[in-house]
Every structure is written in C-alpha cells, then in structure tokens.
Design an enzyme around this catalytic site. Structure first.
Site, PDB file in Angstrom:
ATOM      1  N   GLY A 133       0.768  -1.235   0.000  1.00 49.89           N
ATOM      2  CA  GLY A 133       0.000   0.000   0.000  1.00 49.89           C
ATOM      3  C   GLY A 133       0.798   1.284   0.000  1.00 49.89           C
ATOM      4  N   GLU A 170      16.643  -9.753   1.891  1.00 48.51           N
ATOM      5  CA  GLU A 170      16.349 -11.092   2.417  1.00 48.51           C
ATOM      6  C   GLU A 170      15.957 -12.062   1.310  1.00 48.51           C
ATOM      7  OE1 GLU A 170      12.316  -9.590   1.699  1.00 48.51           O
ATOM      8  OE2 GLU A 170      14.185  -8.692   2.414  1.00 48.51           O
ATOM      9  N   CYS A 219      11.875  -1.806   1.967  1.00 50.26           N
ATOM     10  CA  CYS A 219      10.684  -1.685   1.122  1.00 50.26           C
ATOM     11  C   CYS A 219       9.732  -0.628   1.694  1.00 50.26           C
ATOM     12  CB  CYS A 219      10.014  -3.047   0.952  1.00 50.26           C
ATOM     13  SG  CYS A 219       8.784  -3.088  -0.360  1.00 50.26           S
ATOM     14  N   HIS A 254      14.770  -5.961  -1.614  1.00 48.74           N
ATOM     15  CA  HIS A 254      14.628  -6.981  -0.571  1.00 48.74           C
ATOM     16  C   HIS A 254      15.927  -7.762  -0.374  1.00 48.74           C
ATOM     17  CE1 HIS A 254      10.209  -6.926   0.181  1.00 48.74           C
ATOM     18  NE2 HIS A 254      10.229  -6.299  -0.983  1.00 48.74           N
TER      19      HIS A 254
END
Length: 713
Positions: A306, A419, A333, A417
């Site tokens: 969002g 990860e 993010c 990201h």
C-alpha cells in the site's frame, strides 16, 4: 498445459478510463470466484510460492511473466521453520496475499519436486484465490508498462447463453482475445438484437452457439485503504535465537531488535534471528517509543503493502525514535518509504513499479552494482530528502531511489529486498551491517553520532583501481559456419553485446559468415564482414579497420581459438582484448590447466590426467581406472570426446580425439550424474551476476550443445 475436468472459463477485464475493456478469456485453475484489484506484473522466473505469500502483494492481481508456472508444485503447508519454530518453513506468510493470479501456461497436476505435496491450483483453491491460465501475459505486461498499473478484475463464468452466428461466424471466446469484449451483447437470444428470419438458423445457414456468461463485480482500488492493518500482527511477539549463537548486552540480557510489522516477510525475521538477536515483532500502530521500554537495541521496519502516505501513526513513532537518537534503524521496502517520510521526504506512486528478482541497483558509496529482488509500486522522491540525508542506492534501470542513509546517524534503509525469498541473496550482507552497527553502538554510544559503514570501498578509489576502458571502435567475432538451429546462444549473446556497445556510442564491426542470424541483421552492427572466423581473415580485417579492441567470447569455440592463435599479435596490431583475458581462455581450454585451477580453489573434480599422445593416455588410465571419459581440448562441440569402458574403446576414442585436438583429458567417468550448469557474468569491478542455471535433460557426457536443456532448472 493443465488437464482438468470441466474447466471453466474466466474473463480478465482492465479499466481504461471510465470504461471496462475485456482483455481476454482464459481457463480458471484457482478458486471459483470473481475478484477485483490492482493489476501488476512480476518478472521473476522462479519462486511463486514465496511471491504469492508476500504481504506486499495484498490486494493485487499478479501477472507472472515467466511462461511456465506450477511445474514444481507447492510444498507442505504443515512444515514448521527450524529457526522460527511455529511459522511456516516454505512461505513468507501464513496465507496467500495476492488477490488473483494470471499466468500464460499452467502445468496442472503434472508437477515435480521433492518437497511438493500438492499442485499450485489445489493450494489456491484452499486459500480461495482465483487464478487463470492461457493468457498472453507478454501482451498484458506491455499494456501495463505503456499505460501504468491499472485496475483489473477476474470474472468467473456463471453459465452460457445462445448467440447468433451470422453465416457461420461467431466472435471467438479464445484465451488470448485482444482488447474489446470477447462476448458481444445478446438480446432476446440474438446477437446485437438481430432477429433471425424463419427460425434461429435463417435462410443462409446462420446458427446459434453457446457463449460464456461472466459475473459482474465492481472495480476495487486497494491503494485507497490501509492494507497494512490487514497483514500486520495483532499483538507483540518475541522470537529468540538458538542459545549457541545468541548475542548478549553487557547487562546480560539478549541483544534485542524491535521489528515494526507493516507486512513482514518471514525471511526478514529469519535473517535477523539467525544472526543472534532477539526480535520483538510489534503491530503496525504499536507505540513502541512508549510501550517497548528502553531495553532494545535496534529498530527494524519491515516491508508491506500500500501507500506509505496512509501510515501517519507509524511515521510519527519512527520520527520520535529518530529524535531520541538512541538506537540504529534499518528499513526495507515499505519500511524504507516510512523512514524517508519520517525524515521529512515525500513518496510517490510509480508508473508500474518494480517487481522481480533481476533488478540492478548501484551503491553510490562503492559504485558496485547488485542484482536485487523487488516488489513495490511506490518510491521515495530523492529530490525531497533533507540535507542531512543522502541517497545510498539507485536503480540502474529507471534511476529511481533504492536506498537512503543519514549522514551523521546510524539510520539507513533500502527499497529492494536483501532477504530475497525469492531472488538473489547478493545484498543479504545488509543484515550483517545492521547487526554490526547495533553491537558497535552497544560498545560505544558515541557511534550514534556516526553514519553506517558499508563494505565495498570508495567509489572513486574503486574506479581509479579499475579504470573504464576508453574505446571508440570494437571488433566482435561471431561463430563459425552454422546449420539452422545451431548455437543460438552465441547469436543471442553476440547480438546483446553489439546492442550494448552501440548504446555506449561505440562503432561495431562484426565478422560472421552466417547470413541467417540476428547478429548479421541490417542495422545492428555498423559494419559486417561475411567471412570465415579464422586467424588470417581476422588479422586482415584488423589491419584494414584498425579497431581499438576485440571481443573473442561471443562466437563459441571458433572465436576462442582465433583469440588464442592471435594472442601474441594483438598488442602489435594495436588491439586490446575486452572481456575474458586470453590467458583465462587458455586455462579453460587446456584440460590440464583447468583441472588444476579447480583444485586450487577447492572445487571438487573427478580424478583426471591430461595426455598428449596415446601412450600417455594408456599410462594415465592405469592410475584412474575404468570407466573413463575422454575430453578433447580446443575442440568444437565436444568433438572427439566420449566414454571408454575398456582398453579397446579407449584406443578407438584416443585416435578420434587426437585427430581433432593436440590434447585430451582422461577423467573418471561420472556417467549417470545429474549435470547442472550456472551462467555467471563477472566484470572488472568484481560485480558478479548469475544469469541463470541450466539442467541438462540428457545424461552427463552428452555435449550441452547437443542436449535438451531446461533453464532455469
């Protein structure tokens, strides 16, 4: 293609201004329901179980551009994670978060993977998520790229009705119908309200045909509401590392990180806990500056879905923590965007966002480029960063912001990201940077007045150590003569090299005898010589054209052999070899040198020995033992190579091999082993990119060029 009984159709509609456009109709393989949401695409080739459970996709209908989906099924939903204990071992959340799924091809129940317990379709039905295959995802992605992210809806089929087919023609309801409704309006059983004379068939053989009817639902824009409230944890929970790796504060308590869950992926939690810190995960609206106490040592802000502009409470809590200047902060993010807004910067909606596992980002401190995994539709407006903040990473494709850091405090964040899950793990070291910063501050509180330190060195020093080659004219060697269908990889790679050179304003000359190739197409290279790729012709072209540099690595064995033959002449000819050095090529071509090089870096190899004649080969096999594989050096397409189970076969193979090559390698046979290759690109700055991995369908020993290859495996 999936083979399901009584498969129903599903229509995809997109919003174009005030009107609905029927993009196509495909086959449903998920839940039997309609759904609306934001239509986005993702370019990753693998990792659909992780992607569709990523909370950042909440409310979005995901288009996967890779054409084959479902081929490795879905792992168990019951397996628990070894580190996080009560959380799923294979997914990024407890449920699927996408609103719907759109793919080109779906493998149905014909999946294969050692962890798989069901098909993708079965899992989607369990989670009540609709999905459709048979869609031209390439055309759909192009539409999104051109018009930007748009609202879409997947409409389930509710039945059929009769439609008049004038003169036997009826509007198709095929799976790849372009724009416009695939099913015209039907009134009173007739298309467009036309009455059929003398009965439904008419005088001229007009017939009726059953056409699908689809449910109608309203459009839904997920970005106007707070999606984070749907995906965040409802109450705080602590995750502790194994005692053997746990880090401790001087007071004796565990080193603790507060994680603000605004859509947390499980692998972010794993990356923290497996580095020895205790993590307290708190809800998105948790007032951690007041409620979490003072016995925590770092703040982590997760990814999520969002518009960050809707997260005013979370932003205020982050700002309070920054003002206290007590602990390091790291965001990913959505967490990156929230940190930026807390610092005073603005965020903006991107045209279509960045979603995939192959997106390059440049570290502005070191100049190094990393391939990253991404999933976002909003970005930080770098032009609005306050003076005490600076950009840390920039997207190498669209130049959007990918990271920020405070100039005087240990606060930083990244848009991508690190990860992964799914995607490359090239930047997972950022978790080490974060944990190291925390422990440094614990040891010395004055470190709160210094910025975060990153590995990789200084960009200016790195550039000076490996200066950019300044060339204006480059000669590219293509492959030798080919039959149609051969060596497509050389044509593709060479074509991409020429395109890249032209983008840099470099004049390109190509030697390639093959007329029917992309490389030799009009308008690609600036000049093409349709000549055999051999030392004599290459030497003549160099003397005539006087190029600054040459590439020998885009034409397979033929071009490599020319490079080796002219190795000692290039300097006199005034030509610099770009790409892989000739000495390295020799090491890879000389079987003995290659085997010894692998040994020097600890890469396990089959027992082997080189030979330059039959006598040496017979002597070598005495120490290795049968069966063996014979590999000819400097040979095209594995020419002269093969397996030998006894002396007679060895002699026969050696006679053939030495006719094609001056050297062979006798190697312990590994027939029957699975062969997997990795395509890796490395540049002078030590940027390494794994382009893909490839699984050879045929048994080991068949030359890759003659083998069926699955990529990615």
């Amino acid at each position: 293609m999936a083979t399901t009984q009584q498969s129903s159709l599903m229509a995809l509609e997109v919003q174009d201004g005030d009107r609905a456009v029927r993009f196509c109709e495909g086959t449903s393989f998920g839940a039997d329901r309609s759904v609306a949401g934001e239509l986005v695409f993702q370019t990753g080739m693998v990792g659909y179980p992780e992607s569709i459970t990523d909370p950042s996709y909440r409310g979005q209908i995901l288009v996967i551009t890779f054409p084959l989906i479902g081929n490795y099924g879905v792992p168990s939903r019951e397996d628990r994670d070894a580190i996080l204990k009560d959380l799923s071992a294979h997914f990024e959340a407890a449920e699927i978060h996408i609103a719907g799924l759109i793919v080109a091809s779906y493998s149905g129940e014909e999946y294969s993977h050692h962890l798989a317990t069901s098909s993708l379709g079965t899992w989607l039905k369990e989670q009540n998520v609709p999905a459709v295959y048979g869609v031209d995802t390439r055309a759909l992605t192009k539409r999104i790229r051109e018009q930007g992210s748009m609202l879409g809806r997947l409409l389930k089929q509710t039945g059929t009705r009769k439609m008049l087919a004038l003169n036997g023609a009826v509007t198709p309801s095929g799976a790849a119908t372009p724009t416009g409704s695939a099913t015209p309006a039907v009134q009173n059983g007739h298309a467009n309200g036309l009455a059929a004379p003398n009965g439904s068939n008419g005088y001229f053989g007009n017939k009726t045909k059953d056409v699908p009817v689809f449910e109608e639902i309203d459009w839904y824009n997920p970005n106007v509401r707070n999606l984070v409230a749907d995906v965040s944890t409802s109450k705080p929970k602590v995750y502790s590392p194994d005692a053997s790796i746990a880090l401790h504060h001087p007071s004796g308590r565990p080193v603790r990180v507060v994680c603000v869950d605004v859509g947390l992926k499980y692998n972010q939690l794993r990356c923290l806990v497996k580095r020895g810190v205790e993590v307290e995960v708190v809800p998105w609206d948790y007032d951690f500056p007041k409620l979490a106490g003072k016995e925590y040592d770092g703040l982590f802000i997760s990814n999520g879905p969002g518009d960050p502009a809707l997260m005013t409470d979370t932003v205020e809590h982050i700002r309070t923590t920054m003002d206290e200047a007590r602990i390091p902060i790291f965001g990913i993010c959505l967490g990156h965007q929230l940190l930026a807004r807390a610092a005073g910067a603005d965020t903006l909606k991107m045209k279509f966002g960045n979603r995939g596992h192959n997106i390059p980002c440049t570290n502005l401190l070191s100049g190094k480029c990393y391939i990253t995994s991404q999933n976002h539709g909003f970005a930080v407006d770098a032009d609005t960063l306050p003076n005490d903040w600076s950009e840390l990473f920039v997207n190498a494709n669209d130049h959007s912001n990918e990271g920020i850091r405070h100039k005087d405090r240990p606060y930083f964040s990244v848009q991508f990201h690190p990860e992964s899950a799914p995607g490359p793990r090239d930047t997972e070291f950022l978790f080490d940077v974060f944990i190291s910063t925390i422990t440094d501050v614990i040891k010395d509180s004055s470190k709160m007045r210094t910025p975060v330190k990153f590995p990789g060195g200084d960009a200016a020093a790195n550039a000076a150590a490996k200066p950019r080659v300044n060339v204006k004219k480059v000669l590219v060697l293509g492959s030798g003569g080919l039959s149609i269908g051969q060596a497509g990889e050389f044509d593709y790679s060479g074509s991409q090299a020429i395109k890249a050179l032209k983008e840099e304003g470099i004049y390109t000359i190509l030697i390639n005898p093959n007329i029917a190739t992309i490389q030799t197409s009009k308008g690609l290279a600036d000049k093409v010589y349709f000549l055999p790729v051999n030392a004599d012709f290459v030497r003549k072209v160099i003397k005539l054209e006087r190029p600054d540099a040459i590439y020998c690595t885009f034409g397979g064995q033929t071009a490599l052999s020319v490079g080796i033959k002219l190795k000692d002449e290039f300097e006199e000819l005034g030509v610099k070899v770009l790409g892989t050095p000739i000495d390295t090529i020799i090491t890879t071509e000389d079987r003995e040198l290659f085997a010894r090089s692998m040994e020097s870096i600890g890469a396990p190899c089959a027992k082997s020995k080189s030979a330059n004649n039959l006598e040496e080969a017979l002597e070598a096999v005495e120490t290795i033992g049968y069966p063996v594989i014979i590999r000819a050096a400097y040979a095209l397409g594995g020419l002269g190579s093969g397996f030998a189970d006894n002396k007679e076969q060895l002699i026969d193979l050696c006679n053939k091999a030495f006719a094609a090559s001056p050297q062979i390698l006798i190697e312990r046979s590994m027939k029957g082993w699975k062969e997997v290759e990795y395509e890796v690109v490395r540049d002078a700055q030590d940027n390494c990119i794994t382009v893909c991995n490839m699984e050879n369908f045929d048994p080991l020993g068949i030359h890759t060029g003659d083998s069926i290859v699955v990529a990615p495996s």
